[in-house]
Write a protein that holds these residues in place. Structure first.
Motif, mmCIF file in Angstrom:
data_model
loop_
_atom_site.group_PDB
_atom_site.id
_atom_site.type_symbol
_atom_site.label_atom_id
_atom_site.label_comp_id
_atom_site.label_asym_id
_atom_site.label_seq_id
_atom_site.Cartn_x
_atom_site.Cartn_y
_atom_site.Cartn_z
ATOM 1 N N HIS A 20 0.790 -1.154 0.034
ATOM 2 C CA HIS A 20 0.010 -0.026 0.056
ATOM 3 C C HIS A 20 0.882 1.144 -0.099
ATOM 4 O O HIS A 20 1.928 1.297 0.785
ATOM 5 C CB HIS A 20 -0.837 0.087 1.124
ATOM 6 N N GLY A 21 0.453 2.347 -1.084
ATOM 7 C CA GLY A 21 1.547 3.421 -0.981
ATOM 8 C C GLY A 21 2.636 3.269 -1.884
ATOM 9 O O GLY A 21 2.471 2.343 -2.794
ATOM 10 N N MET A 22 3.563 4.276 -1.619
ATOM 11 C CA MET A 22 4.743 4.512 -2.669
ATOM 12 C C MET A 22 6.021 4.433 -1.886
ATOM 13 O O MET A 22 5.902 4.923 -0.700
ATOM 14 C CB MET A 22 4.524 5.691 -3.485
ATOM 15 N N THR A 23 6.894 4.089 -2.512
ATOM 16 C CA THR A 23 8.335 4.121 -1.806
ATOM 17 C C THR A 23 8.771 5.503 -2.020
ATOM 18 O O THR A 23 8.205 5.958 -2.688
ATOM 19 C CB THR A 23 9.354 2.961 -2.360
ATOM 20 N N LEU A 24 9.846 5.909 -1.206
ATOM 21 C CA LEU A 24 10.380 7.014 -1.477
ATOM 22 C C LEU A 24 11.103 7.266 -2.844
ATOM 23 O O LEU A 24 10.937 8.538 -3.339
ATOM 24 C CB LEU A 24 11.738 7.166 -0.245
ATOM 25 N N VAL A 25 11.778 6.118 -3.257
ATOM 26 C CA VAL A 25 12.260 6.346 -4.689
ATOM 27 C C VAL A 25 11.217 6.867 -5.839
ATOM 28 O O VAL A 25 11.414 7.670 -6.545
ATOM 29 C CB VAL A 25 12.982 5.163 -4.809
ATOM 30 N N GLU A 26 9.917 6.159 -5.547
ATOM 31 C CA GLU A 26 8.999 6.239 -6.365
ATOM 32 C C GLU A 26 8.389 7.615 -6.350
ATOM 33 O O GLU A 26 7.952 8.505 -7.532
ATOM 34 C CB GLU A 26 7.681 5.382 -6.134
ATOM 35 N N LEU A 27 8.400 8.104 -5.097
ATOM 36 C CA LEU A 27 7.816 9.573 -4.952
ATOM 37 C C LEU A 27 8.703 10.581 -5.574
ATOM 38 O O LEU A 27 8.272 11.457 -5.918
ATOM 39 C CB LEU A 27 7.558 9.713 -3.313
ATOM 40 N N VAL A 28 10.103 10.495 -5.237
ATOM 41 C CA VAL A 28 11.009 11.424 -5.833
ATOM 42 C C VAL A 28 11.012 11.348 -7.365
ATOM 43 O O VAL A 28 10.950 12.471 -7.813
ATOM 44 C CB VAL A 28 12.440 10.980 -5.138
ATOM 45 N N ILE A 29 10.757 10.305 -8.026
ATOM 46 C CA ILE A 29 10.681 10.115 -9.597
ATOM 47 C C ILE A 29 9.499 10.739 -10.124
ATOM 48 O O ILE A 29 9.696 11.538 -10.838
ATOM 49 C CB ILE A 29 10.899 8.732 -9.896
ATOM 50 N N THR A 30 8.550 10.795 -9.376
ATOM 51 C CA THR A 30 7.271 11.234 -9.552
ATOM 52 C C THR A 30 7.481 12.860 -9.562
ATOM 53 O O THR A 30 6.880 13.360 -10.492
ATOM 54 C CB THR A 30 6.097 10.713 -8.861
#
Length: 160
Positions: A20-30
């Motif tokens: 559930h949710g996003m990882t920190l890496v995915e959030l930074v890329i977004t």
């Protein structure tokens, strides 16, 4: 094996739970992708905004030129010569029907020219209206006026 142990598997054998949710890496890329898209959009908007006055100036120039051309075409054929005040305009500011300069349009220049000629073998007068907008761009409209069998003030044929 006791009956309770058979019903409850050990945690090591359990199936993994859905994430559930996003990882920190995915959030930074977004955030980086959205930032690049926003920068491109703002750059395009700045270019469009810088040029947005050009169509307005061109449209106003067209309205001024059309008004002058229609007024000259509506004049009697005999009055379309260099002696008429509208036919001899050289780069002056647009004037209203009362002959006064229109303050809102004083940064525009209007030049008119009436010259004799022939149109498909018929004697006519060529009317050219040139409008220069505040940015220095020129717009030119050309119209032709033939004699419609009119008479001058003395009762003679105006088409001669």
């Amino acid at each position: 094996m006791p009956p309770l142990a058979a019903r409850h598997p050990s945690p090591a054998l359990a199936t993994p739970r859905k994430q559930h949710g996003m990882t920190l890496v995915e959030l930074v890329i977004t955030i980086v992708i959205i930032g690049i898209a926003a920068a491109a959009l703002f750059s395009a908007m700045a270019t469009i905004t810088a040029r947005s006055a050009d169509p307005m100036l061109r449209q106003q120039s067209l309205y001024i030129a059309e008004a002058y051309l229609e007024t000259l075409l509506a004049l009697p054929y005999v009055h379309l010569d260099k002696d008429h005040e509208l036919a001899q305009g050289e780069g002056g500011s647009p004037k209203g029907l009362d002959g006064k300069v229109i303050d809102e349009l004083k940064h525009y220049g209007v030049a008119t020219d009436v010259s004799p000629g022939t149109l498909n073998g018929v004697t006519a007068k060529r009317i050219t209206v040139t409008v220069e907008d505040p940015s220095g761009k020129k717009l030119q409209l050309v119209g032709w006026r033939t004699c419609y069998g009119e008479y001058d003030e003395a009762g003679g044929d105006a088409c001669i």
